[in-house]
Design a protein around this motif. Sequence first.
Motif, PDB file in Angstrom:
ATOM      1  N   ALA A  55      20.919 -10.217  59.370  1.00 36.16           N
ATOM      2  CA  ALA A  55      20.727  -8.900  60.215  1.00 36.16           C
ATOM      3  C   ALA A  55      19.512  -8.156  59.760  1.00 36.16           C
ATOM      4  O   ALA A  55      18.936  -8.207  58.705  1.00 36.16           O
ATOM      5  N   GLY A  56      18.702  -7.711  60.644  1.00 33.52           N
ATOM      6  CA  GLY A  56      17.607  -6.965  60.681  1.00 33.52           C
ATOM      7  C   GLY A  56      16.269  -7.793  60.390  1.00 33.52           C
ATOM      8  O   GLY A  56      14.920  -7.116  60.071  1.00 33.52           O
ATOM      9  N   LEU A  57      16.404  -9.225  60.248  1.00 31.75           N
ATOM     10  CA  LEU A  57      15.341 -10.097  60.239  1.00 31.75           C
ATOM     11  C   LEU A  57      14.257 -10.105  61.502  1.00 31.75           C
ATOM     12  O   LEU A  57      14.722 -10.314  62.612  1.00 31.75           O
ATOM     13  N   THR A  58      12.999  -9.768  61.230  1.00 31.69           N
ATOM     14  CA  THR A  58      12.114  -9.773  62.288  1.00 31.69           C
ATOM     15  C   THR A  58      11.371 -10.992  62.623  1.00 31.69           C
ATOM     16  O   THR A  58      11.510 -11.871  61.707  1.00 31.69           O
ATOM     17  N   ALA A  59      10.914 -11.267  63.774  1.00 28.08           N
ATOM     18  CA  ALA A  59      10.460 -12.519  64.084  1.00 28.08           C
ATOM     19  C   ALA A  59       9.380 -12.723  63.178  1.00 28.08           C
ATOM     20  O   ALA A  59       8.848 -13.970  62.733  1.00 28.08           O
ATOM     21  N   ARG A  60       8.359 -11.686  62.864  1.00 31.12           N
ATOM     22  CA  ARG A  60       7.412 -12.100  61.827  1.00 31.12           C
ATOM     23  C   ARG A  60       7.788 -12.595  60.291  1.00 31.12           C
ATOM     24  O   ARG A  60       7.370 -13.468  59.760  1.00 31.12           O
ATOM     25  N   GLU A  61       8.996 -12.020  59.854  1.00 35.28           N
ATOM     26  CA  GLU A  61       9.584 -12.473  58.735  1.00 35.28           C
ATOM     27  C   GLU A  61      10.273 -13.814  58.936  1.00 35.28           C
ATOM     28  O   GLU A  61       9.997 -14.586  57.845  1.00 35.28           O
ATOM     29  N   LEU A  62      10.768 -14.327  60.020  1.00 36.20           N
ATOM     30  CA  LEU A  62      11.046 -15.662  60.103  1.00 36.20           C
ATOM     31  C   LEU A  62      10.000 -16.523  60.132  1.00 36.20           C
ATOM     32  O   LEU A  62      10.261 -17.589  59.328  1.00 36.20           O
ATOM     33  N   GLY A  63       8.928 -16.205  60.590  1.00 37.30           N
ATOM     34  CA  GLY A  63       7.686 -17.046  60.716  1.00 37.30           C
ATOM     35  C   GLY A  63       7.238 -17.094  59.266  1.00 37.30           C
ATOM     36  O   GLY A  63       7.105 -18.145  58.842  1.00 37.30           O
ATOM     37  N   ASP A  64       7.184 -15.976  58.560  1.00 39.43           N
ATOM     38  CA  ASP A  64       6.751 -16.274  57.100  1.00 39.43           C
ATOM     39  C   ASP A  64       7.657 -17.156  56.233  1.00 39.43           C
ATOM     40  O   ASP A  64       7.242 -17.939  55.370  1.00 39.43           O
ATOM     41  N   ALA A  65       9.067 -17.079  56.756  1.00 35.26           N
ATOM     42  CA  ALA A  65       9.947 -17.860  55.863  1.00 35.26           C
ATOM     43  C   ALA A  65       9.510 -19.609  56.037  1.00 35.26           C
ATOM     44  O   ALA A  65       9.682 -20.300  55.536  1.00 35.26           O
ATOM     45  N   LEU A  66       9.286 -19.754  57.373  1.00 37.91           N
ATOM     46  CA  LEU A  66       8.909 -21.280  57.951  1.00 37.91           C
ATOM     47  C   LEU A  66       7.707 -21.685  57.182  1.00 37.91           C
ATOM     48  O   LEU A  66       7.544 -22.704  56.995  1.00 37.91           O
ATOM     49  N   VAL A  67       6.691 -20.588  57.006  1.00 38.95           N
ATOM     50  CA  VAL A  67       5.538 -20.947  56.497  1.00 38.95           C
ATOM     51  C   VAL A  67       5.936 -21.466  54.955  1.00 38.95           C
ATOM     52  O   VAL A  67       4.887 -22.459  54.617  1.00 38.95           O
ATOM     53  N   ARG A  68       6.591 -20.537  54.274  1.00 37.85           N
ATOM     54  CA  ARG A  68       6.878 -21.055  53.064  1.00 37.85           C
ATOM     55  C   ARG A  68       7.386 -22.378  52.830  1.00 37.85           C
ATOM     56  O   ARG A  68       7.105 -23.080  51.720  1.00 37.85           O
ATOM     57  N   VAL A  69       8.169 -23.040  53.621  1.00 39.38           N
ATOM     58  CA  VAL A  69       8.480 -24.414  53.657  1.00 39.38           C
ATOM     59  C   VAL A  69       7.859 -25.154  54.285  1.00 39.38           C
ATOM     60  O   VAL A  69       8.182 -26.550  54.747  1.00 39.38           O
ATOM     61  N   GLY A  70       6.671 -25.253  54.731  1.00 40.38           N
ATOM     62  CA  GLY A  70       5.421 -25.800  55.024  1.00 40.38           C
ATOM     63  C   GLY A  70       5.256 -26.226  56.495  1.00 40.38           C
ATOM     64  O   GLY A  70       4.280 -26.969  56.690  1.00 40.38           O
ATOM     65  N   LEU A  71       5.702 -25.185  57.056  1.00 40.45           N
ATOM     66  CA  LEU A  71       5.520 -25.321  58.712  1.00 40.45           C
ATOM     67  C   LEU A  71       4.159 -24.403  58.827  1.00 40.45           C
ATOM     68  O   LEU A  71       3.941 -23.208  58.070  1.00 40.45           O
ATOM     69  N   GLU A  72       3.362 -24.792  59.806  1.00 37.25           N
ATOM     70  CA  GLU A  72       2.261 -23.652  60.167  1.00 37.25           C
ATOM     71  C   GLU A  72       2.480 -23.031  61.527  1.00 37.25           C
ATOM     72  O   GLU A  72       2.219 -23.511  62.660  1.00 37.25           O
ATOM     73  N   VAL A  73       2.746 -21.693  61.161  1.00 37.07           N
ATOM     74  CA  VAL A  73       3.104 -20.885  62.338  1.00 37.07           C
ATOM     75  C   VAL A  73       1.835 -20.167  62.789  1.00 37.07           C
ATOM     76  O   VAL A  73       1.333 -19.518  61.997  1.00 37.07           O
ATOM     77  N   GLU A  74       1.572 -20.799  63.951  1.00 35.63           N
ATOM     78  CA  GLU A  74       0.132 -20.290  64.337  1.00 35.63           C
ATOM     79  C   GLU A  74       0.158 -18.590  64.826  1.00 35.63           C
ATOM     80  O   GLU A  74      -0.909 -17.732  64.687  1.00 35.63           O
ATOM     81  N   ARG A  75       1.297 -18.302  65.532  1.00 35.70           N
ATOM     82  CA  ARG A  75       1.300 -17.000  66.334  1.00 35.70           C
ATOM     83  C   ARG A  75       2.812 -16.747  66.357  1.00 35.70           C
ATOM     84  O   ARG A  75       3.724 -17.543  66.672  1.00 35.70           O
ATOM     85  N   VAL A  76       3.046 -15.349  66.443  1.00 41.14           N
ATOM     86  CA  VAL A  76       4.461 -14.779  66.720  1.00 41.14           C
ATOM     87  C   VAL A  76       4.178 -13.767  67.575  1.00 41.14           C
ATOM     88  O   VAL A  76       3.195 -12.644  67.488  1.00 41.14           O
TER      89      VAL A  76
END
Length: 823
Positions: free
Chosen positions: A16-37
Motif C-alpha cells: 500500500a502506498g507504493l508509487t509507480a516510481r518506487e516500483l520502477g526503482d525496485a525493478l531496476v534493483r533486480v536488473g531490469l532497465e526501466v527507461e521511463r515512468v
Amino acid sequence: MRAPVSWIAEHVDLPAGLTARELGDALVRVGLEVERVDSAADGISGPLVVGRVLSFTDEPQKNGKVIRWCSVDVGEDEPRGIVCGAHNFAVDDLIIAVLPGAVLPGPFPISARKTYGHLSDGMICSSRELGIGEDHDGILVLEPGTAKPGDDALDVLGLRDAVLDIAVTPDRGYCLSVRGLAREAGAALAVPFHDLAVTLPADSTGGYPVTVADPAACDQFSVRAVTGLDPSCPTPDFITHRLRAAGMRSISLTVDVTNYVMLETGQPLHAYDRASLRGPLGVRRAQPGEKLTTLDGTARLLDADDLVITDDRGPIGLAGVMGGAETEISALTEQILLEAAHFDPAVISRAVRRHRLPSEAAKRFERGVDPAMAAVALQRCVDLLTEYGGATAQAAGTVVGSGPEPVLIALPATRSAELAGLPIPAEAVHARLEQVGCAVHDSGSGLFSVTPPSWRPDLTDPADLVEEVVRLEGYDKIPSELPHPPAGRGWTAEQRLRRAVSRALAAAGYTEVINYPFVSPAIHDIFGLPKDDPRRRAVRLANPISDAEPEMRTSLLPGLLGNLSRNVGRGSRDLAIFEMGLVYLPAPSAERAPRPGVEHRPSEHELAAIASTVPVQPRHVATVLAGDLARAGWWGGAEQAGWADAIESARVVARAARAELEVRKAEIAPWHPGRCAELLLAGMVIGTAGELHPRVVAALGLPPRTCAMELDLDAVAPPAPAQAPTLSSFPPVLLDLALVVPAEVPAADVLAAVREGSGELLESVRLFDVYADADRLGEGLKSLAFALRFRAPDRTLTVDEATAARDRAVATARSRVGAQLRA
C-alpha cells in the motif's frame, strides 16, 4: 515493453502506498532497465470531461469545408456550444470535451474563441489531440453506457494509470509480458505473486487436425476453436485502455484479445478465420518457389529455410512472424481457430531478418517463450471471447508435441558467494533460486540440483544461476574494489604509430577488418606469383584449423580480397577496407626447431636454436578499394576508385607517420603491369600499390578495376615528437609552372626536381594538371602543371624573388629530366 502498473498489480500484491516510481526503482534493483515512468495524463491539465451531443447543425463554409455547430451536455446546468470539423458522430453520442482553461499535450491551451461565426466554448477531442493515439480523422466516440456527461474523462479513459516503459534485454524474454514483470516485482519487493488462474480442458484430442513435419523447429503446436462469435461486439474498455497504454491500437475484438493475452502471458497467438481454412493445418519448411501474401499485403517469395503454416492450398502464414492474408480475421468472421505454438528461436530470427519483417510475436519467439503457457494462453483467449463476444468454445483442442525437455543443472552451494565476493549462505541461494521459479533439490552434500522454470530458456549453466542469485541479492551489495595498476610509461612509439595510421585511414573513409592469418597455397597461383617469389615461401602449420588453409600468410591481400568477395556476394560493391596485422616469413635458418624434453629446463643453446626458427613477423598495412568512391546523382557522375586512390592510401599512412613516400612505376604480381607503383622510403622499397591484374580480379570474382595497396609498416619509423612549424604572418606568392617532358618521365621525378630547385622559399608544390596533345606539344610529350606557393618567414616576399626561385626550379628540372617551360 510498456506495462500499466494497474495491470501488474493484478498479479502481485503491491505494498500500500507504493508509487509507480518506487516500483520502477525496485525493478531496476533486480536488473531490469526501466527507461521511463509516465502516464497519458501527464501532459493534460484543467477540465476534460465526458459530453453528450444534444444536437448539431451542418454549416457549409466558403472554403468548401462543412463544420458542425454542436450543442453538448457536459454535466452543467446549460449545454455548451462547440464548433467541430469532424463528422463521425451522431446525436446522443458520448464524446470527450475539453473546456476553456484546460491544456492538452503539446502544450495546447484551450480557450473560448470565435470561429466560423460562432463562439466555440471548448473543443471536442480526437485521440491524437489527447496524446493517446494517432487517429486524427475523426473525434473519439465512447461506447454507450460507459459514462455520463460531466464525468472526468481521465478516469473514464484510464489515463491516470502510470505506465512503466522497460527495455528488455534479449536474455529476459519472459519480461515481455505483464506476467513476467509481475513475477520480477514480487521478487524485488518480497511480496506474493499470483499466476493466471484458468481451467484447462481435460481433453486435448479430437480438435482441429494438425500435422508437424519439422518437430525440431516446432516442438509444440496447439489450437482451439470457437464458434458463434458476434462480430459486432466491441472490445471492452479495459482491454482497449491497456492495449493503448502498451502502445497498440485497437482493431477488433478477436485481434485485440489475442494481443491482450500475448501482452499478459508472453505467449504470441494467431487467429485464423476458420471458414477460410482448407483442410488440416501443417507446419513444415517452405518449398522452392512458394509465395505467401502476409497480413501487411506484401507478396513474399519464401526461402527453403522458412518455417510456414499450411493448409491444403499451401502456405497460409510465416510461422512465428506474421499470418497470411487469405485467412485474416474480417469484420464478418464468426468461426475462429486460435493457435499457440513453441518455435525454435533461431528459425524465427532468421526469417525476420531474411524478410525484414519484425513483429511483436517474432520479438517474443526470438527470445524464447514459455512452452507451458500455450494451453493457458489459449484458454484465457477463449474465455475472453466467450465472455465478451458471445462465442462458444469447442470442448476439445489439439496439442502436437510436448515442448523441450527440462534441463538439470548442478550448482555448488558456495559458487555464488565465491564469484560475487559476497557472504551468500546456502539457504539464501536456495531461496533466491525458488524466487526465480527453479525447482531446487538439496542433496545435503553442498550441491544443488536445479531445474530452471519453463519460462527461462536462458538458464543453461551454473553461471546463469549464480547471476540470478546475485541480482536478487542486489548488485549494489557487490564490493567495488579497483585493482592497483602497475606503473607504466604510456604507449610505445610503435603503438602510437599504429593508432595514428588506423585513425588516419578511418578518417579517409576506410573500414578496418580483421582476418585470420591462414591462407590456401592456391592463392599464390591465383596471384600469378613467379616460382622464385619469396612470398611463396610460407610457414606451413603442422596441425591447421582447416586443411584448406594450412599456411600462414605472407601478405595481407588474400584476407582483404576475401572480405571484398564476401561483401560483393551480399550486394555491397562499393567498398574501401583496410587491415593492419602481422605477416609470417620463414626464418633465415633452414633447420627445424629442436624439441627439448620435459625432464629439465631447456638450455640457453636450445632456446636460441628455437628462437632462430621462429618466423620473421613484420607488421604490414594494406588497403583494398572497389566500386565507386562517390556515387552518381544530380551533382554529377560517379567517381570510380582507381590506382591513384590506392597510392593515395599509402600517402595517408606516410603522413600519419610523418614520412615522405617516393612513388615509381613497377611491374609486380598481382598488380596490373601498367597500373602499378612501388612505394619507396629513403630509397628502400617498402610496398606496392595500384590496380589488380584483370586475371586476379576474374579468378576471385571481384568488381572490375579493383585496387589495392600493401606496405611494410615496420619499415616506417615511428613518428618522433616534433615541434610544430612556425606560422608566418606574411602573405604568400602563388605561381603556376607548366613543364613539357617526355611522356615516359614520371611526374614524381619532375616534382622532386621542382621542389629541389625552388629552394627554401618554397612552402608547397602541387601537381594539378596533366595534359597531352600531339598537335600542340609534339608526339611523345606531356605537360605537367604545378601550383607553387612561396613565402618568407621574416618579410613580405617580392614577386621578383619568387620568380627567381621558380626559374631555378625550371633550370633544375631541365637538367634532371629534360623539361622545357611550356609557352
